[in-house]
Design an enzyme around this catalytic site. Sequence first.
Site, PDB file in Angstrom:
ATOM      1  N   ARG A 257     -14.556 -36.910  -6.758  1.00  0.00           N
ATOM      2  CA  ARG A 257     -13.686 -37.998  -6.304  1.00  0.00           C
ATOM      3  C   ARG A 257     -13.293 -38.807  -7.530  1.00  0.00           C
ATOM      4  O   ARG A 257     -14.046 -39.630  -8.012  1.00  0.00           O
ATOM      5  CB  ARG A 257     -14.464 -38.872  -5.299  1.00  0.00           C
ATOM      6  CG  ARG A 257     -13.622 -39.840  -4.491  1.00  0.00           C
ATOM      7  CD  ARG A 257     -14.503 -40.901  -3.858  1.00  0.00           C
ATOM      8  NE  ARG A 257     -14.922 -41.861  -4.855  1.00  0.00           N
ATOM      9  CZ  ARG A 257     -16.087 -42.504  -4.841  1.00  0.00           C
ATOM     10  NH1 ARG A 257     -16.980 -42.296  -3.910  1.00  0.00           N
ATOM     11  NH2 ARG A 257     -16.368 -43.367  -5.798  1.00  0.00           N
ATOM     12  N   HIS A 261     -14.004 -44.973  -3.871  1.00  0.00           N
ATOM     13  CA  HIS A 261     -14.299 -44.538  -2.504  1.00  0.00           C
ATOM     14  C   HIS A 261     -13.170 -44.964  -1.568  1.00  0.00           C
ATOM     15  O   HIS A 261     -12.619 -44.160  -0.827  1.00  0.00           O
ATOM     16  CB  HIS A 261     -15.624 -45.135  -2.026  1.00  0.00           C
ATOM     17  CG  HIS A 261     -15.864 -44.939  -0.565  1.00  0.00           C
ATOM     18  ND1 HIS A 261     -16.126 -43.706  -0.013  1.00  0.00           N
ATOM     19  CD2 HIS A 261     -15.813 -45.813   0.476  1.00  0.00           C
ATOM     20  CE1 HIS A 261     -16.255 -43.839   1.303  1.00  0.00           C
ATOM     21  NE2 HIS A 261     -16.064 -45.103   1.618  1.00  0.00           N
ATOM     22  N   TYR A 270     -21.420 -48.111 -10.300  1.00  0.00           N
ATOM     23  CA  TYR A 270     -22.431 -47.065 -10.125  1.00  0.00           C
ATOM     24  C   TYR A 270     -22.167 -45.761 -10.886  1.00  0.00           C
ATOM     25  O   TYR A 270     -22.893 -44.799 -10.724  1.00  0.00           O
ATOM     26  CB  TYR A 270     -22.614 -46.756  -8.629  1.00  0.00           C
ATOM     27  CG  TYR A 270     -21.311 -46.436  -7.895  1.00  0.00           C
ATOM     28  CD1 TYR A 270     -20.759 -45.163  -7.941  1.00  0.00           C
ATOM     29  CD2 TYR A 270     -20.646 -47.407  -7.157  1.00  0.00           C
ATOM     30  CE1 TYR A 270     -19.578 -44.870  -7.280  1.00  0.00           C
ATOM     31  CE2 TYR A 270     -19.466 -47.129  -6.490  1.00  0.00           C
ATOM     32  CZ  TYR A 270     -18.934 -45.864  -6.552  1.00  0.00           C
ATOM     33  OH  TYR A 270     -17.766 -45.578  -5.901  1.00  0.00           O
TER      34      TYR A 270
HETATM   35  C1  LIG Z   1     -21.994 -43.272  10.813  1.00  0.00           C
HETATM   36  C2  LIG Z   1     -21.394 -43.957   9.632  1.00  0.00           C
HETATM   37  N1  LIG Z   1     -22.187 -44.596   8.759  1.00  0.00           N
HETATM   38  C3  LIG Z   1     -21.664 -45.243   7.707  1.00  0.00           C
HETATM   39  C4  LIG Z   1     -20.319 -45.251   7.498  1.00  0.00           C
HETATM   40  C5  LIG Z   1     -19.723 -46.001   6.324  1.00  0.00           C
HETATM   41  N2  LIG Z   1     -19.197 -45.058   5.341  1.00  0.00           N
HETATM   42  C6  LIG Z   1     -17.895 -44.751   5.288  1.00  0.00           C
HETATM   43  S1  LIG Z   1     -17.566 -43.555   4.192  1.00  0.00           S
HETATM   44  C7  LIG Z   1     -19.180 -43.438   3.739  1.00  0.00           C
HETATM   45  C8  LIG Z   1     -19.592 -42.446   2.708  1.00  0.00           C
HETATM   46  C9  LIG Z   1     -19.171 -41.074   3.077  1.00  0.00           C
HETATM   47  O1  LIG Z   1     -19.528 -40.184   2.076  1.00  0.00           O
HETATM   48  P1  LIG Z   1     -19.156 -38.658   2.177  1.00  0.00           P
HETATM   49  O2  LIG Z   1     -19.609 -38.105   3.478  1.00  0.00           O
HETATM   50  O3  LIG Z   1     -19.643 -37.999   0.947  1.00  0.00           O
HETATM   51  O4  LIG Z   1     -17.557 -38.644   2.217  1.00  0.00           O
HETATM   52  P2  LIG Z   1     -16.547 -39.211   1.105  1.00  0.00           P
HETATM   53  O5  LIG Z   1     -16.326 -40.640   1.423  1.00  0.00           O
HETATM   54  O6  LIG Z   1     -17.159 -38.993  -0.225  1.00  0.00           O
HETATM   55  O7  LIG Z   1     -15.305 -38.417   1.298  1.00  0.00           O
HETATM   56  C10 LIG Z   1     -19.961 -44.340   4.449  1.00  0.00           C
HETATM   57  C11 LIG Z   1     -21.408 -44.528   4.274  1.00  0.00           C
HETATM   58  C12 LIG Z   1     -19.520 -44.565   8.427  1.00  0.00           C
HETATM   59  N3  LIG Z   1     -18.188 -44.507   8.296  1.00  0.00           N
HETATM   60  N4  LIG Z   1     -20.074 -43.922   9.471  1.00  0.00           N
END
Ligand SMILES: Cc1ncc(C[n+]2csc(CCOP(=O)(O)OP(=O)(O)O)c2C)c(N)n1
Lengths: 362, 331
Positions: A257, A261, A270
Amino acid sequence: MFKEFSPLEDKLFQVMDKDGEIIAPEWMPEISDERLVKAFKDMLFARTADLMAVSYQRQGRMFTYPPNFGQEAIAGGMAIVMRDQDWLVPAFRELGAWLAKGASLRDIFLYFMGYEEGTVFRGANNMVPIAVPIASQIVHAAGIGYAINYNKKDEVVYAVVGDGGTSEGDFAEGLNFAAVWNAPVVYIVQNNQFAISVPFKKQTRSINIAVKGIAFGVDSIKVDGNDIFAMTKAVQVAHEHASSGKGPVLIEAVTYRRGAHTTSDDPTKYRTKEEEESWACYDPIDRLRKYLVKKNLWDESKEESLISEYKKEVDRQFEAAENYAPYPLEDVFKYLYVDMPDDLKVQKVEHEKFLKWKEGLK
Amino acid sequence: MEGGSEMKVMTIVQAVTDALDIKLAEDPTIVTFGEDVGVEGGVFRVTEGLQKKHGEHRVFDSPLAESGIVGTAVGMAMAGLRPVVEMQFCGFVYPAFNQIISHAARIHNRSRGRYKTPMVIRFPYGGGINALEHHSESMEVLYAHIPGLKVVVPSTPYDAKGLLISAIESDDTIIFMEPKRIYRAIKQEVPEEKFTIPIGKAKVLSEGTDVTVVAYGAMIREAQKALALAKKDGISAELIDLRTIYPIDRETIAQSVKKTGRLVVVHEGPTTFGVAAEISAMVEEDVFQHLEAPVTRVTGFDTIVPLPRGEHHYIISPEKIYYGIQKSVRY
Ligand SMILES: Cc1ncc(C[n+]2csc(CCOP(=O)(O)OP(=O)(O)O)c2C)c(N)n1
Ligand SMILES: [Mg+2]
């Protein structure tokens, strides 16, 4: 392919190196030059739209947006294989895949401007809304797969999730159900190395994500997600596997990425600039461009004018979203039920009385 | 016990950080963790600086799994730790419901008091920040309805600090909901030292004679604006900040309604089967003969909080509270 590139040995499936050289010609997918150039242009368009989305957000014209910068080859490969009748069950960082499925950029902007209408994706066949609760969609995909088998349809489900998402219980449950039911699902994990600030190493002790599929009896492979050829080949094989009754497949697409985020995130908290730069040479668009130029399929000097054309188109779509109708009160209530309870109708009427009263205050 | 030490101007975010900091320093059994809680210091920076100060074994990032976070906290609590866990947003607590409802709320009862779950589950809640779906809801009633849970909602930096310290010191499972809309909007002088505010006690914020208004969390500020509008009309309203949803301070509400004879309850969450409905039933049981008007609810629609462009329809405005006050007074 699943045997040769066993996740248990942490093998990485790669066809093209970072300099655009084909290093595994035996795994080169069959794609016409024309289709390949289209894939490049689509990735370029998606990147243009993505970068512009971030700047619209900075200008205060859009709310929080999750950038796709650096991950474009994953959707690029999916787009080559996914058919109109196939299902897309997305998370929230799949701009290229949504566009490939036929969603309009205007609608995608509408969503991030704060309209539910933007996640309806009218015009995109068999594409369900964006799933914000991480990994919850993984289970839906298994259910859609069951329905496809039940109705004996020629359809494949594409479900996407992030590396962080593979820690949720829903990920395990979804994979297990899909496997037990032999559901025609291609699971694609965009392993972009981070779940917001949490790096892959802290997310799991597994050597990679693909091994998680093995435990469920799902054929799995770890793929260079920034290599359009490896992605395309893996998705082709997975699609064939799923649609020929052999059950689900898990593709771990290794990527990075390159952006934040979301627009509310600050990655300098980080990770280091050096780390970010170390991934720059694997950029999926640069790699495909190098290949195309070598093959005389692409004239770099034309790219600038093409991008400015894309920018105009993105602006047009964005303005159409900005000029979208205001959000009527009615829309808060209208879609909650198929058969709206009377109580809810009363709440709307009562609120309208208040609004009249409020007018009178002025 | 409300402190009288040196004061420092704080936001709610800073007050929560401060409460965690004080308790981490004081009690080695406390650990705090969740998604992005460690290195980043949380997406709202509530735990910023705490890992550096108290160490990685006490303030840390967890894998992305809410059920895992709450379930491990239950285990830690049974084994003598006092975990404070963060759920990233109000709409992402649901994967943890099995652990919250089946275990965190019940271990003490199931083990006939042998095991306790002295833990706090804290998360930002509420609308008004132009967020995506699942980030704006106010579902306090889901927790308040579960036997075995206590639910606390501060409305100011002062209360956030004092109530969180009490929550951490409590031997029960506490759901601590932080009004993120006013996370940084209110600055207030807060004692630098440790102090506590009792859980289960409401606070009369301003006294009045014509009508009682009960609210909590981010709605307090809106209610105060409504009271100012009502005052121009010559209406004297009494404002009660509930502070704790459960156990609810029915005595303070009853005493006030006895005096005013009228009650308006304000909350962001859906109306039907909500906190206002419960308060209404209690008031009817306790001071029915003093009521001069039906209880008025100024509460959220029974709908999903709309995405940002439609959110203004849902959000409770000061005018809407004022409208409720008028309705009650003119009944
Ligand atoms: C159940 C849940 N917990 C927490 C969140 C908050 N949140 C949004 S994106 C994220 C990280 C997601 O990481 P990843 O699965 O690696 O996907 P990326 O964002 O890197 O595409 C979090 C913790 C959420 N959307 N849903
Ligand atoms: Mg990720």
